[in-house]
Write an enzyme that holds these catalytic residues in place. Structure first.
Site, PDB file in Angstrom:
ATOM      1  CG  ASN A  97     -10.653 -41.513  41.276  1.00 19.54           C
ATOM      2  OD1 ASN A  97     -11.573 -41.818  40.826  1.00 19.54           O
ATOM      3  ND2 ASN A  97      -9.448 -41.466  40.536  1.00 19.54           N
ATOM      4  CD1 TRP A  98     -14.601 -44.521  45.583  1.00 12.91           C
ATOM      5  CD2 TRP A  98     -16.833 -44.985  45.062  1.00 12.91           C
ATOM      6  NE1 TRP A  98     -15.602 -44.286  46.623  1.00 12.91           N
ATOM      7  CE2 TRP A  98     -17.088 -44.622  46.281  1.00 12.91           C
ATOM      8  CE3 TRP A  98     -18.258 -45.006  44.475  1.00 12.91           C
ATOM      9  CZ2 TRP A  98     -18.007 -44.605  47.224  1.00 12.91           C
ATOM     10  CZ3 TRP A  98     -19.444 -45.067  45.203  1.00 12.91           C
ATOM     11  CH2 TRP A  98     -19.272 -44.824  46.693  1.00 12.91           C
ATOM     12  CD  GLU A 151      -3.240 -39.631  41.846  1.00 14.74           C
ATOM     13  OE1 GLU A 151      -4.003 -40.175  42.595  1.00 14.74           O
ATOM     14  OE2 GLU A 151      -4.000 -39.529  40.565  1.00 14.74           O
ATOM     15  CB  SER A 210       0.496 -47.554  45.805  1.00 14.17           C
ATOM     16  OG  SER A 210       0.086 -48.035  44.540  1.00 14.17           O
ATOM     17  N   GLY A 238      -1.762 -48.103  41.490  1.00 16.11           N
ATOM     18  CA  GLY A 238      -2.719 -49.317  41.197  1.00 16.11           C
ATOM     19  C   GLY A 238      -1.249 -50.194  41.303  1.00 16.11           C
ATOM     20  CG  HIS A 254      -6.577 -39.751  37.298  1.00 19.68           C
ATOM     21  ND1 HIS A 254      -5.810 -40.749  36.980  1.00 19.68           N
ATOM     22  CD2 HIS A 254      -6.630 -39.848  38.632  1.00 19.68           C
ATOM     23  CE1 HIS A 254      -5.591 -41.737  37.780  1.00 19.68           C
ATOM     24  NE2 HIS A 254      -5.927 -41.215  38.834  1.00 19.68           N
ATOM     25  N   GLY A 300      -7.189 -44.492  45.435  1.00 19.74           N
ATOM     26  CA  GLY A 300      -7.775 -45.229  44.388  1.00 19.74           C
ATOM     27  C   GLY A 300      -8.265 -46.406  44.942  1.00 19.74           C
ATOM     28  N   GLY A 301      -7.632 -47.576  44.619  1.00 24.02           N
ATOM     29  CA  GLY A 301      -8.079 -48.972  45.217  1.00 24.02           C
ATOM     30  C   GLY A 301      -8.508 -49.183  46.472  1.00 24.02           C
TER      31      GLY A 301
HETATM   32  P1  13P Z   1      -4.335 -46.258  43.676  1.00 28.41           P
HETATM   33  O1  13P Z   1      -4.577 -45.971  45.015  1.00 28.41           O
HETATM   34  O2  13P Z   1      -5.070 -47.588  43.349  1.00 28.41           O
HETATM   35  O3  13P Z   1      -2.750 -46.653  43.448  1.00 28.41           O
HETATM   36  O4  13P Z   1      -4.927 -45.125  42.696  1.00 28.41           O
HETATM   37  C1  13P Z   1      -4.351 -43.741  43.064  1.00 28.41           C
HETATM   38  C2  13P Z   1      -5.189 -43.078  42.133  1.00 28.41           C
HETATM   39  O5  13P Z   1      -5.045 -42.916  40.755  1.00 28.41           O
HETATM   40  C3  13P Z   1      -6.197 -41.881  42.534  1.00 28.41           C
HETATM   41  O6  13P Z   1      -6.660 -41.120  41.593  1.00 28.41           O
END
Ligand code: 13P
Length: 255
Positions: free
Chosen positions: A12-13, A173, A217, A179, A103, A238-239
């Site tokens: 997920n960018w 999540e 994370s 994050g 989300h 995410g990141g």
């Molecule tokens: P991170 O991997 O940056 O914690 O984000 C997770 C996320 O929200 C994916 O949708």
């Protein structure tokens, strides 16, 4: 006993990526997918969800590869006067085969309710997309020991009735893990996923094999142990999905 579903590794960018870096990242993932043979290939389905501005071009870049493209949100309506929104039909038309809905950043930042998330998921299914429905407790709910109750309520309110296992993916999540570099313990992740499986499997046979992703994370260092847990059928990243090395390492950590 049924076989576990093939895992899904989804990037997920979020609101990241312009044409330069976004297309370069997609091209690098395509290159890796093309050169990964046999043991080298990740044991999972692969998906990237770029921002809407890049979806068409990223989907085109991925089209000859095994990597799918997805949207990060959709409106519940197919078309109409909804300035700034994008419909599931439009995502599909731009090359998506998945849509993330519900989300926590949309639930919190755009006041999305379970009912709205369900309507969006139904719109995604109606457009022929697979809906990735996100659920997860806040830090306060986690601290108060309310995680399982929150999950139950979100599942009951956000999941369309009777979807097939190929049409819906549930992503757990924890909001406080997104994050932050923080993650629940492996036992906690396993317990929540087992609980989700119990609810899904209790509702239908399809629910017994529906994919349940963990997100929050996930990184190259913790991916193998998280992905190795029972009832963890992939991850929503995410990141770390913004870096080809990291995303590929995470994907290759699927057992
Ligand atoms: P991170 O991997 O940056 O914690 O984000 C997770 C996320 O929200 C994916 O949708």
């Amino acid at each position: 006993m049924t076989d576990p579903p093939r895992p899904l590794m989804a990037g997920n960018w979020k609101m990241n990526g312009l044409s330069g870096d976004g297309l370069a990242l997609a091209a690098e993932l395509v290159r890796r997918a093309a050169s990964a043979k046999g043991e080298e290939a990740p044991a999972c389905d692969l998906l990237v969800c770029p921002p809407a501005s890049l979806l068409w071009r990223v989907a085109e870049a991925l089209s000859q590869s095994p990597i799918a493209a997805g949207g990060q949100d959709c409106h519940a309506d197919a078309e109409g006067a909804h300035t700034g929104d994008i419909s599931a039909e439009m995502l599909k038309d731009a090359g998506a085969s998945y849509a993330i809905v519900g989300h926590s950043e949309r639930r919190a930042g755009h006041s999305e309710t379970d009912a709205l998330v369900r309507a969006k998921a139904e719109a995604a299914l109606g457009a022929g997309l697979c809906a990735i429905i996100c659920i997860g407790e806040t830090e306060a709910q986690y601290g108060a020991g309310e995680t399982l109750g929150v999950i139950e309520k979100q599942l009951a309110g956000s999941l369309p009735d009777g979807p097939g296992a190929a049409e819906v993916v549930v992503a757990y999540e924890p909001v406080w893990a997104i994050g932050t570099g923080l993650t629940p313990s492996l036992d906690e992740i396993a317990a929540v996923h087992a609980h989700i499986r119990g609810i899904l499997g209790g509702a239908s046979a399809e629910g017994g094999v529906m994919r349940i992703l963990y997100g929050g994370s996930v990184n190259p260092a913790n991916a193998a142990e998280i992905l190795g847990l029972e009832e963890v059928n992939g991850a929503l990243v995410g990141g770390a999905s913004l870096n080809a090395d990291d995303f590929w390492t995470i994907a290759r950590s699927c057992p």
